[in-house]
Design a protein around this motif. Structure first.
Motif, short mmCIF file in Angstrom:
data_model
loop_
_atom_site.label_atom_id
_atom_site.label_comp_id
_atom_site.label_asym_id
_atom_site.label_seq_id
_atom_site.Cartn_x
_atom_site.Cartn_y
_atom_site.Cartn_z
N THR A 5 -3.85 -4.98 19.70
CA THR A 5 -4.09 -5.14 21.14
C THR A 5 -4.54 -6.56 21.48
OG1 THR A 5 -4.71 -2.80 21.33
CG2 THR A 5 -5.40 -4.26 23.11
N TYR A 6 -5.29 -7.16 20.56
CA TYR A 6 -5.92 -8.45 20.85
C TYR A 6 -5.22 -9.65 20.21
CZ TYR A 6 -9.74 -5.74 22.80
OH TYR A 6 -10.49 -4.88 23.57
N THR A 7 -4.37 -9.45 19.24
CA THR A 7 -3.73 -10.60 18.58
C THR A 7 -2.36 -10.23 18.04
OG1 THR A 7 -3.93 -12.17 16.75
CG2 THR A 7 -4.94 -10.02 16.43
N LYS A 8 -1.45 -11.22 18.06
CA LYS A 8 -0.13 -11.01 17.47
C LYS A 8 -0.17 -11.10 15.95
CE LYS A 8 2.43 -12.75 21.48
NZ LYS A 8 3.38 -13.79 21.98
N MET A 9 -1.24 -11.71 15.43
CA MET A 9 -1.38 -11.86 13.98
C MET A 9 -2.24 -10.73 13.41
SD MET A 9 -2.05 -15.97 13.91
CE MET A 9 -2.15 -16.01 12.11
N TRP A 10 -2.02 -9.53 13.93
CA TRP A 10 -2.90 -8.42 13.55
C TRP A 10 -2.74 -8.03 12.09
CZ3 TRP A 10 -0.87 -3.74 11.92
CH2 TRP A 10 0.48 -3.52 12.19
N HIS A 11 -1.56 -8.28 11.49
CA HIS A 11 -1.39 -7.98 10.07
C HIS A 11 -2.37 -8.79 9.22
CE1 HIS A 11 2.59 -6.53 11.52
NE2 HIS A 11 2.45 -5.66 10.54
N LEU A 12 -2.55 -10.07 9.60
CA LEU A 12 -3.47 -10.93 8.85
C LEU A 12 -4.89 -10.40 8.95
CD1 LEU A 12 -4.30 -13.57 7.40
CD2 LEU A 12 -4.38 -14.65 9.67
N TRP A 13 -5.32 -10.08 10.16
CA TRP A 13 -6.70 -9.61 10.35
C TRP A 13 -6.91 -8.22 9.77
CZ3 TRP A 13 -9.98 -13.21 11.18
CH2 TRP A 13 -9.59 -14.37 11.88
N LEU A 14 -5.86 -7.42 9.78
CA LEU A 14 -5.96 -6.10 9.15
C LEU A 14 -6.19 -6.26 7.65
CD1 LEU A 14 -5.70 -3.00 9.27
CD2 LEU A 14 -3.23 -3.27 8.96
N GLY A 15 -5.45 -7.19 7.03
CA GLY A 15 -5.65 -7.45 5.61
C GLY A 15 -7.06 -7.92 5.31
N ILE A 16 -7.57 -8.83 6.15
CA ILE A 16 -8.94 -9.34 5.95
C ILE A 16 -9.95 -8.21 6.10
CG2 ILE A 16 -10.71 -10.86 6.92
CD1 ILE A 16 -8.43 -12.80 7.63
N ALA A 17 -9.75 -7.36 7.12
CA ALA A 17 -10.68 -6.24 7.34
C ALA A 17 -10.68 -5.28 6.16
CB ALA A 17 -10.29 -5.50 8.63
N ILE A 18 -9.50 -5.01 5.61
CA ILE A 18 -9.40 -4.11 4.45
C ILE A 18 -10.11 -4.71 3.24
CG2 ILE A 18 -7.80 -3.11 2.77
CD1 ILE A 18 -5.84 -2.71 5.12
N ILE A 19 -9.91 -6.02 3.02
CA ILE A 19 -10.57 -6.70 1.89
C ILE A 19 -12.08 -6.62 2.03
CG2 ILE A 19 -10.97 -8.96 0.82
CD1 ILE A 19 -8.02 -9.60 1.49
N LEU A 20 -12.60 -6.86 3.24
CA LEU A 20 -14.04 -6.82 3.46
C LEU A 20 -14.60 -5.41 3.25
CD1 LEU A 20 -14.35 -9.13 6.61
CD2 LEU A 20 -15.04 -9.66 4.26
N LEU A 21 -13.87 -4.42 3.75
CA LEU A 21 -14.33 -3.04 3.57
C LEU A 21 -14.35 -2.64 2.10
CD1 LEU A 21 -12.54 -1.24 6.55
CD2 LEU A 21 -15.00 -1.33 6.16
N VAL A 22 -13.33 -3.07 1.36
CA VAL A 22 -13.28 -2.74 -0.07
C VAL A 22 -14.40 -3.46 -0.83
CG1 VAL A 22 -11.91 -2.99 -2.17
CG2 VAL A 22 -10.82 -2.20 -0.08
N LEU A 23 -14.69 -4.70 -0.45
CA LEU A 23 -15.73 -5.47 -1.13
C LEU A 23 -17.12 -4.90 -0.88
CD1 LEU A 23 -14.57 -9.18 -0.61
CD2 LEU A 23 -14.70 -7.93 -2.77
N PHE A 24 -17.40 -4.57 0.38
CA PHE A 24 -18.76 -4.17 0.74
C PHE A 24 -18.95 -2.65 0.79
CE2 PHE A 24 -18.30 -8.45 2.50
CZ PHE A 24 -19.40 -9.07 1.90
N LEU A 25 -17.84 -1.92 0.81
CA LEU A 25 -17.93 -0.45 0.76
C LEU A 25 -16.93 0.06 -0.28
CD1 LEU A 25 -18.11 0.52 4.54
CD2 LEU A 25 -19.93 0.82 2.86
N PRO A 26 -17.19 -0.18 -1.56
CA PRO A 26 -16.23 0.23 -2.60
C PRO A 26 -16.00 1.74 -2.64
CG PRO A 26 -18.32 -0.46 -3.57
CD PRO A 26 -18.37 -0.84 -2.13
#
Length: 326
Positions: free
Chosen positions: A286-307
């Motif tokens: 909804t907020y960005t055309k580069m949502w795939h990039l930010w989705l990947g970053i969000a997944i990485i952060l969730l995996v790192l801090f919430l294994p």
């Protein structure tokens, strides 16, 4: 006493969540109701994979084969060959066909382990992908097929409900998701479920004490394939179409990501993961055309801090509550 309190709190959370889902159509937002239907279908898909990955320790990269096959069974029966569009025939047929093929494939792939198992499941999934992509008798086309209509629920002259109505489809999918959760809860408490979890922890020890490990893994592989077929059937009904991308490797990767996000080996992990994954997709796109990039970053952060996945947040809060000063 503490265990009793936590079990009651868990029951309350589950009840509130299911009541919220049941009341959502009352908002009369058809677009969002269809979105929630999609998430519930993906939740069932993730639950089926969790039986393999989270409870048996079998990481499959070809699980989407059964998801797509379930949708294509309905498309072939109801649209291409027009044999029947009846819900009570096509839905069991989709589950039976996917169960049969997952059983046959399981006889081969379960003789491998580790990385070899991952690669062989991916290879079989690609074989099925190209069958539905290229073979005309199976609707072979990169565009797939548009369905002739929703399945009809006729029992003789009696029509108990019609899936053409969004709210009816919503409650039908919700009922199936709850039924699958209950089935999984019972299965995991059964001797089969305990054996599968033992295989996940130490397969060699289970073999040493006399368990037929291959048979147990084959049962899990078949059950998981059947329920993935159920999810694929419902996905096809929701979209009124099927296409070979339902069987593609990235569909298998997406559902595995849902499990990782939600929490593997947790009954509600697949549900939480599916809601998290789709919510992230919708908000970011909804907020960005580069949502795939930010989705990947969000997944990485969730995996790192919430294994342990998003579902582990509740466990951490419960741990902090139990350690609070008297």
């Amino acid at each position: 006493m503490t265990r009793l309190i936590t079990s009651r709190a868990r029951a309350v959370m589950v009840a509130v969540f299911l009541l919220a889902l049941a009341g959502f159509p009352l908002l009369k937002q058809e677009f969002y109701s269809e979105l929630v239907i999609r998430v519930m279908v993906l939740s069932m898909f993730a639950l089926s994979l969790d039986l393999l990955v989270g409870y048996t320790g079998l990481i499959s990269f070809g699980h989407a084969a059964w998801f797509g096959m379930g949708g294509y069974v309905f498309a072939l029966l109801g649209t291409k060959y027009q044999l029947t569009n009846n819900l009570w025939l096509t839905l069991p047929a989709a589950m039976a066909v996917t169960a049969f093929f997952s059983f046959v494939v399981g006889l081969f792939v379960l003789r491998t382990r580790g990385m070899f198992f991952i690669m062989v499941t991916l290879a079989f999934a690609q074989i099925f992908y190209f069958f539905f992509h290229d073979v005309k008798a199976l609707g072979g086309s990169s565009d797939g097929m548009n369905l002739r209509g929703k399945p009809v629920a006729n029992i003789g002259e009696w029509v108990p409900f019609e899936l053409t109505d969004v709210n009816t489809l919503y409650y039908f999918v919700l009922a199936l998701m709850v039924a699958l959760l209950l089935f999984m809860a019972l299965l995991l408490r059964s001797p089969l479920g305990r054996a599968l979890q033992g295989i996940r922890e130490n397969e060699h020890r289970m073999e040493a004490i006399g368990f037929p490990v291959l048979r147990y893994k084959l049962a899990a592989f078949t059950i998981a394939g059947s329920f993935a077929g159920l999810a694929g059937y419902l996905f096809a009904v929701l979209n009124s179409s099927v296409n070979p991308e339902m069987l593609s490797w990235h569909q298998s990767a997406d559902v595995l990501l849902m499990l990782i996000l939600g929490g593997m080996g947790q009954l509600w992990g697949g549900v939480v993961g599916a809601f998290t994954f789709v919510l992230l997709q919708e908000v970011l796109s909804t907020y960005t055309k580069m949502w795939h990039l930010w989705l990947g970053i969000a997944i990485i952060l969730l995996v790192l801090f919430l294994p342990g996945g998003v579902i582990s947040i509740a466990q951490r809060v419960r741990g902090l509550w139990q350690r609070r000063p008297a």
